[in-house]
Design an enzyme around this catalytic site. Structure first.
Site, PDB file in Angstrom:
ATOM      1  N   ALA A   9      86.662  99.507 161.579  1.00  0.00           N
ATOM      2  CA  ALA A   9      85.907  98.950 162.700  1.00  0.00           C
ATOM      3  C   ALA A   9      86.144  99.746 163.978  1.00  0.00           C
ATOM      4  CB  ALA A   9      86.308  97.495 162.919  1.00  0.00           C
ATOM      5  N   ARG A  15      74.110 103.538 168.763  1.00  0.00           N
ATOM      6  CA  ARG A  15      72.707 103.128 168.689  1.00  0.00           C
ATOM      7  C   ARG A  15      72.481 101.652 169.019  1.00  0.00           C
ATOM      8  NH1 ARG A  15      71.117 105.226 162.964  1.00  0.00           N
ATOM      9  NH2 ARG A  15      73.374 105.437 162.735  1.00  0.00           N
ATOM     10  N   TYR A  99      84.060  97.073 155.725  1.00  0.00           N
ATOM     11  CA  TYR A  99      83.517  97.627 156.974  1.00  0.00           C
ATOM     12  C   TYR A  99      83.158  96.500 157.932  1.00  0.00           C
ATOM     13  CZ  TYR A  99      83.572 101.754 154.158  1.00  0.00           C
ATOM     14  OH  TYR A  99      84.020 102.777 153.374  1.00  0.00           O
ATOM     15  N   ASN A 224      73.333  99.426 162.352  1.00  0.00           N
ATOM     16  CA  ASN A 224      73.565 100.532 163.287  1.00  0.00           C
ATOM     17  C   ASN A 224      72.836 100.336 164.600  1.00  0.00           C
ATOM     18  OD1 ASN A 224      75.274 102.191 161.660  1.00  0.00           O
ATOM     19  ND2 ASN A 224      73.489 102.570 160.367  1.00  0.00           N
ATOM     20  N   TYR A 363      72.656  58.307 183.100  1.00  0.00           N
ATOM     21  CA  TYR A 363      73.848  59.105 182.849  1.00  0.00           C
ATOM     22  C   TYR A 363      75.028  58.186 182.584  1.00  0.00           C
ATOM     23  CZ  TYR A 363      78.067  61.778 183.494  1.00  0.00           C
ATOM     24  OH  TYR A 363      79.306  62.320 183.296  1.00  0.00           O
ATOM     25  N   ALA A 377      66.921  51.539 182.788  1.00  0.00           N
ATOM     26  CA  ALA A 377      66.526  52.876 183.231  1.00  0.00           C
ATOM     27  C   ALA A 377      67.145  53.207 184.579  1.00  0.00           C
ATOM     28  CB  ALA A 377      65.007  52.956 183.342  1.00  0.00           C
ATOM     29  N   TYR A 384      83.033  60.160 188.883  1.00  0.00           N
ATOM     30  CA  TYR A 384      83.731  61.307 189.463  1.00  0.00           C
ATOM     31  C   TYR A 384      83.719  61.182 190.977  1.00  0.00           C
ATOM     32  CZ  TYR A 384      84.729  66.326 190.162  1.00  0.00           C
ATOM     33  OH  TYR A 384      85.273  67.523 190.518  1.00  0.00           O
ATOM     34  N   ALA A 420      68.857  44.641 189.210  1.00  0.00           N
ATOM     35  CA  ALA A 420      68.308  45.984 189.384  1.00  0.00           C
ATOM     36  C   ALA A 420      68.681  46.529 190.759  1.00  0.00           C
ATOM     37  CB  ALA A 420      66.794  45.945 189.230  1.00  0.00           C
TER      38      ALA A 420
END
Ligand code: UD1
Ligand code: CA
Length: 455
Positions: A9, A15, A99, A224, A363, A377, A384, A420
């Protein structure tokens, strides 16, 4: 008989036109050299020696492992010279040469080759080619016994007409190797120390050259340039698709499926077009995956349904649960049975227990959602604070009203409801309703502002 493996290797791979060393270019998401190492390991050798040169540091750092030793070939003076760099470290009775840029070689092919090598036999893998240009040609005497290999550039026209080519892969009796390598010369068309010249030396020493062929010529194809790399990729993918279909997986179009890792699949799994499976993926019986999904390191249990354009990484999806379209499940996402995650929902380190639902635009991070709960929704767990992460614990049968912000750490007891638009900053007791928003005020007779007349 003991076995050691040498993998060449060190070449530059000009190329490829790349800053990345050639052997690090990926096929199916793993470096070519990585594939070769995987195959080498399956043979359970006493040692694996990788000869590196161009990009040596990068190759070493990417593939370092306890069972691999690296040897640097500072100057690439030929394949024989490359093996000679590893030779002082070799002690096994058999040495196999592979190889780093020939990644599709199959373990069974190598096992067949290794059965042929012993003190009296050198084993050579050859391939019948329609166009053998560039390959070393296998020379045989009138009784068909291999006598030598002649490199294309050194071959006469008559020799170039031979279609049996040298794959480069061979297995030699270890005891003799160092002696033969020491006797190589570089007086040839390329001024290189050819490993292939070992064949004639072995014959002169009274050994017989045993040959075998790969089941499929693509196994011994090197890359190659990037065109050849793409051919190897397609071939790998075709084989992966065939393997899955034979196991009972429906691929709506096997040409538009990519496997970049290990897949364990049950029966009657259905995979629509343009799905990419990465890392380790388990698909139990009856799983259905819609188009354009990327699924990495995940377990999809019996009958799970992943709808179009979903992205899963490190997720566990429960029996009969459904996800998407357009869902993103990040590491640590876990769905219980019959749980539901709909469109534009992101989960990270979040557990939706059996039958829990988050239908849209949500989320949920660092959260646990109890069985049967419904997340409205627009709900966001505020997990965080800019420095630390906090958990949100939601009990069973909770109803989180649309557009709630759950400021962690916070707990919502079983059966709780949030109105809500609430910002929930304090724990909600079981079965309570939490209103965390300003009360609505209506002003009757309200006059809208009017435009001032032009002066
Ligand atoms: C070699 C064989 C040829 C065979 C062909 C198959 C020799 C002399 N020739 O030719 O018979 O048909 O492979 O593809 O062996 N390498 C090093 N160090 C070196 C030289 C090469 O590590 O000093 C590595 C290269 O990175 C490459 C491999 O060995 O992975 C083969 O070398 P390459 O120069 O491509 O050999 P070929 O000319 O293709
Ligand atoms: Ca080559």
């Amino acid at each position: 008989m003991s076995l050691e493996i040498v993998i060449l290797a060190a070449g530059q791979g000009t190329r490829m036109r790349s800053a990345l060393p050639k052997v690090l270019h990926p096929v199916a998401g793993r470096s070519m050299l990585g594939h070769v190492l995987d195959r080498a390991r399956e043979l359970q050798p006493a040692g694996i020696h990788v000869v590196i040169g161009h990009g040596a540091d990068q190759v070493r750092s990417q593939l370092a492992a306890d069972d691999v030793s690296f040897v640097v070939q500072a100057e690439q003076l030929g394949t024989g010279h490359a093996v000679a760099q590893a030779a002082p470290a070799l002690t096994a009775e058999r040495v196999l040469i592979l190889y780093g840029d020939v990644p599709l070689i199959q373990t069974e092919t190598l096992q067949r080759l290794l059965q042929q090598v012993d003190d009296q036999h050198l084993a050579l893998l050859t391939v019948e080619l329609d166009d053998p240009t560039g390959y070393g040609r296998i020379l045989r005497d009138d009784q068909g016994r291999v006598t030598a290999i002649v490199e294309h550039k050194d071959a006469s026209d008559a020799q170039r007409a031979i279609r049996e080519g040298n794959t480069g892969i061979l297995a030699v009796p270890g005891r003799r190797l160092a002696d033969w390598l020491g006797r190589l010369s570089n007086s040839n068309a390329q001024g290189e120390y050819y490993l292939t010249d070992v064949i004639a030396l072995a014959v002169a020493d009274g050994l017989t050259i045993a040959t075998s062929q790969p089941a499929d010529a693509m196994e011994v194809q090197g890359a190659n340039d990037r065109r050849q790399l793409a051919q190897l990729e397609r071939h790998f993918q075709q084989r992966a698709a065939e393997r899955l279909m034979l196991q009972g997986v429906t691929l709506l179009d096997p040409l538009r499926f990519d496997q970049r890792g290990e897949v364990e699949a049950g029966r009657d799994v259905s995979i629509d077009v343009n799905v990419i499976l990465e890392g380790r993926v388990v698909l139990e019986d009856g799983v259905s995956i819609g188009p354009n999904c990327v699924i990495k390191d995940s377990v999809l249990k019996r009958g799970a349904i992943i709808k179009a354009n979903s992205h899963l990484d490190g997720a566990v999806i429960g029996e009969g649960a459904d996800v998407g379209p357009f869902a993103r499940l990040r590491p640590g996402s876990e769905l219980g049975s019959k749980a539901h995650v709909g469109n534009f929902v992101e989960l990270k380190n979040a557990h939706l227990q059996d039958g829990a639902k988050a239908g849209h635009l949500t989320y949920l991070g660092d959260a646990s959602i109890g069985p049967g709960s419904n997340i409205g929704a627009g709900t966001i767990t505020c997990n965080y604070d800019g420095a630390n992460k906090f958990r949100t614990e939601i009990g069973g049968d909770v109803f989180v009203g649309s557009n709630s912000s759950l400021v962690a750490p916070v707990t919502l007891g079983a059966g709780a409801t949030t109105a809500a638009g609430s910002v929930i900053t304090a724990d909600v007791p079981a079965d309570a309703l939490a209103l965390g928003r300003a009360r609505q005020v209506n002003k009757t007779g309200w006059q809208r502002p009017k435009k001032a007349p032009k002066a």
